[in-house]
Design a protein around this motif. Structure first.
Motif, short mmCIF file in Angstrom:
data_model
loop_
_atom_site.label_atom_id
_atom_site.label_comp_id
_atom_site.label_asym_id
_atom_site.label_seq_id
_atom_site.Cartn_x
_atom_site.Cartn_y
_atom_site.Cartn_z
N GLY A 48 49.75 23.06 33.16
CA GLY A 48 49.64 23.44 34.77
C GLY A 48 48.38 22.86 35.15
O GLY A 48 47.94 23.03 36.24
N HIS A 65 50.86 31.20 27.76
CA HIS A 65 50.30 30.06 27.00
C HIS A 65 48.91 29.82 27.34
O HIS A 65 48.37 30.42 28.09
CB HIS A 65 51.13 28.96 27.53
CG HIS A 65 50.84 28.59 29.01
ND1 HIS A 65 51.46 28.95 30.00
CD2 HIS A 65 50.11 27.51 29.67
CE1 HIS A 65 51.21 28.63 31.17
NE2 HIS A 65 50.16 27.75 30.76
N ALA A 66 48.40 29.27 26.29
CA ALA A 66 46.91 28.79 26.39
C ALA A 66 46.70 27.21 25.99
O ALA A 66 47.61 26.71 25.27
CB ALA A 66 46.07 29.59 25.32
N TYR A 67 45.79 26.75 26.51
CA TYR A 67 45.60 25.30 26.66
C TYR A 67 44.14 24.71 26.19
O TYR A 67 43.18 25.21 26.60
CB TYR A 67 45.97 24.41 27.92
CG TYR A 67 45.55 23.24 28.12
CD1 TYR A 67 45.83 22.02 27.06
CD2 TYR A 67 44.82 22.98 29.33
CE1 TYR A 67 45.40 20.77 27.63
CE2 TYR A 67 44.44 21.53 29.53
CZ TYR A 67 44.76 20.60 28.64
OH TYR A 67 44.36 19.29 29.06
N THR A 130 40.60 29.11 22.13
CA THR A 130 42.16 29.03 22.52
C THR A 130 42.90 30.14 21.53
O THR A 130 43.92 30.65 21.99
CB THR A 130 42.51 27.67 22.22
OG1 THR A 130 41.57 26.94 22.81
CG2 THR A 130 44.04 27.26 22.90
N SER A 133 43.10 33.82 22.53
CA SER A 133 43.49 34.19 23.58
C SER A 133 44.85 34.89 23.46
O SER A 133 45.43 35.39 24.50
CB SER A 133 43.99 33.00 24.65
OG SER A 133 44.78 32.09 23.96
N LYS B 132 41.67 27.06 33.50
CA LYS B 132 42.86 27.06 33.80
C LYS B 132 43.79 27.17 32.11
O LYS B 132 44.80 28.10 32.23
CB LYS B 132 43.38 25.88 34.48
CG LYS B 132 44.69 26.05 35.26
CD LYS B 132 44.80 25.20 36.45
CE LYS B 132 46.19 25.73 37.24
NZ LYS B 132 46.20 24.86 38.38
N GLY B 133 43.21 26.49 31.40
CA GLY B 133 43.69 26.37 30.12
C GLY B 133 43.62 27.77 29.41
O GLY B 133 44.74 28.22 28.64
N LEU B 134 42.82 28.36 29.72
CA LEU B 134 42.64 29.99 29.19
C LEU B 134 43.41 31.08 30.09
O LEU B 134 43.11 32.23 29.90
CB LEU B 134 41.10 30.17 29.01
CG LEU B 134 40.44 29.60 27.96
CD1 LEU B 134 38.94 29.81 27.96
CD2 LEU B 134 40.93 30.02 26.48
N GLY B 135 43.85 30.59 31.11
CA GLY B 135 44.24 31.48 32.16
C GLY B 135 43.61 32.40 33.05
O GLY B 135 43.92 33.36 33.45
#
Lengths: 224, 230
Positions: A48, A65-67, A130, A133, B132-135
């Motif tokens: 996203g 999800h985590a990125y 990551t 999370s 953003k990757g970690l929300g």
């Protein structure tokens, strides 16, 4: 989880054009391909952080999800606080963080400022962050690219364990076919923004169906 | 020259009421204008760094152009606006500290905004990708961005303060350098020099340079800290 009609254009150049791609729950996926093949754009669209041309988001069917991006930001706080950034701050999370940092040999840097870590240490910190999370889908963009071989193997063990114990789906980009072979169940080969071939890792690597995959494997076959 | 310098030091030591008034008015004006410029410039700079919209680059170029606006041009515009023929004459801002502050805010805000925009543009892409990757949500991301920029924000404020304290063109036109009312250090130096009162002009010059030195030492130390933190 199914991806349909994902298209991303930059300056009139199509850099991602995927008709259909399916990810099975609980598997480890390795996305491989040459530079500029669209791997990072695909994972960033999934995370996203990049929007598609039609501004559509990937549907994760309610899963979290985590990125972990290629360039990880180390915040001006301790390594430990950085690691706990996306997770709960309870004792259990702190214990897990300590254990992960020990595995990756950055436990001695827990109280040090994370913004002073080296590239490899930052990548280790970001991987811990990551993983902590507790997301059901982990999107990892070259998670071990900056790590030495010993740390790479330790990081792979962590990824494998997360997948095994929590059933998380792992989708990771790698430039190492050996790593893809060691770690992944499934392999996705990309070229020019398109998915050329995907399937079980061993099968794709040993008996590729498409000419482009064969050419790629011949060129990069015995890699790092 | 030696005599002037000695007399200037004696004047500073004697707590001359006029000197004290000049320093007080200067500090009041500088703190107000640099703080107002910070409050306007940081959000504006952050907005330019964080958002993408048509015309954004044009606004950045325009802002950078405003950074180099000659103070006398700013003074002239404010003078026209505040004077008897101006649209803001009803506010009676001409020859007041408030009017001088407004003129300085117009001069300093683009500098603060440009500094903020440049700094944030360097850190925001990776920072935003990570959060953003970690929300993490908008408020958490904003909080982390401010935390990451704290030294830079203070440093930017001090740059604005230094610009404000050394400025003469706009404040002399808008303030009129009225003794005990709008006479600040830079305008006072001009006035005393033209009257031949060099020791008083030198005394103010020494105070001004000392204040600038202190501000610049702080900016330097903070800049080192920012570099060290990277």
């Amino acid at each position: 989880m199914k991806i349909n009609n994902l298209k991303k254009t930059y300056d009139k150049k199509v850099i991602l054009d995927i008709d259909e791609l399916e990810f099975e729950e609980g598997k480890i996926y390795a996305i491989v391909g040459a530079n500029g093949s669209g791997k990072s754009t695909l994972i960033r669209v999934m995370a996203g952080t990049v929007v598609t041309d039609d501004r559509r988001k990937v549907d994760f069917c309610g899963k979290t999800h985590a990125y972990m991006p290629q360039r990880n930001h180390a915040f001006k706080m301790s390594t430990e606080k950085n690691v706990l950034l996306g997770s709960k701050k309870d004792d259990a999370a702190k214990e897990r963080a300590a254990s992960l940092m020990k595995e990756l040999k950055i436990d001695g840097l827990a109280k040090a400022g994370a913004h002073k870590l080296s590239g490899g240490e930052t990548a280790k910190m970001a991987l811990c962050r990551t993983v902590l999370s507790d997301a059901q889908i982990l999107l990892l963009d070259e998670p071990t690219a900056a790590m030495d071989i010993e740390s790479t193997l330790a990081a792979e063990e962590i990824i494998r364990r997360v997948n095994r114990e929590s059933g998380a789906t792992i989708i990771m980009i790698t430039h190492s076919l050996s790593q893809a072979r060691r770690l992944s169940d499934m392999l996705v080969f990309m070229k020019d923004g398109k998915v050329v071939e995907s399937g079980e890792t061993e099968k794709v690597l040993s008996t590729p169906e498409k000419t482009e995959t064969k050419e790629f494997l011949e060129f990069f076959g015995s890699d790092k | 020259m030696h005599n002037i310098f000695v007399k200037a030091i004696e004047l500073i030591a004697s707590h001359d009421p006029e000197l004290i008034s000049i320093v007080q008015i200067t500090l009041k004006m500088c703190f107000s204008s640099s703080l107002a410029a910070l409050l306007l410039g940081v959000p504006f700079g952050a907005f330019l760094a964080l958002s993408r919209f048509p015309g954004r680059r044009a606004i950045i170029v325009l802002n950078r152009t405003l950074m180099s606006m000659p103070p006398v041009v700013c003074g002239l515009i404010c003078y026209i606006l505040f004077s008897g023929v101006g649209s803001l004459r009803a506010l009676e801002l001409l020859y007041t500290v408030t009017g001088m502050v407004i003129a300085q805010v117009i001069l300093i805000t683009p500098i603060v905004a440009a500094n903020t925009e440049t700094f944030l543009s360097g850190i925001v892409p990776d920072l935003r990708e990570t959060t953003k990757g970690l929300g993490l949500g908008f408020s958490k991301t904003l909080g982390l961005t401010i935390l990451e920029s704290k030294y830079q924000i203070v440093s930017t404020y001090l740059v604005g303060f230094a610009r404000s304290i050394a400025e003469v063109g706009a404040v002399s036109m808008v303030g009129g350098a009225i003794v005990y009312k709008t006479n600040v250090m830079t305008t006072a130096i001009m006035n005393y020099t033209s009257r031949g009162n060099f020791s008083k002009a030198m005394a103010i010059g020494i105070i001004l340079m000392t204040m600038s030195l202190i501000v610049n030492i702080i900016v330097h130390l903070l800049s080192e800290r920012v570099v060290d933190d990277r």
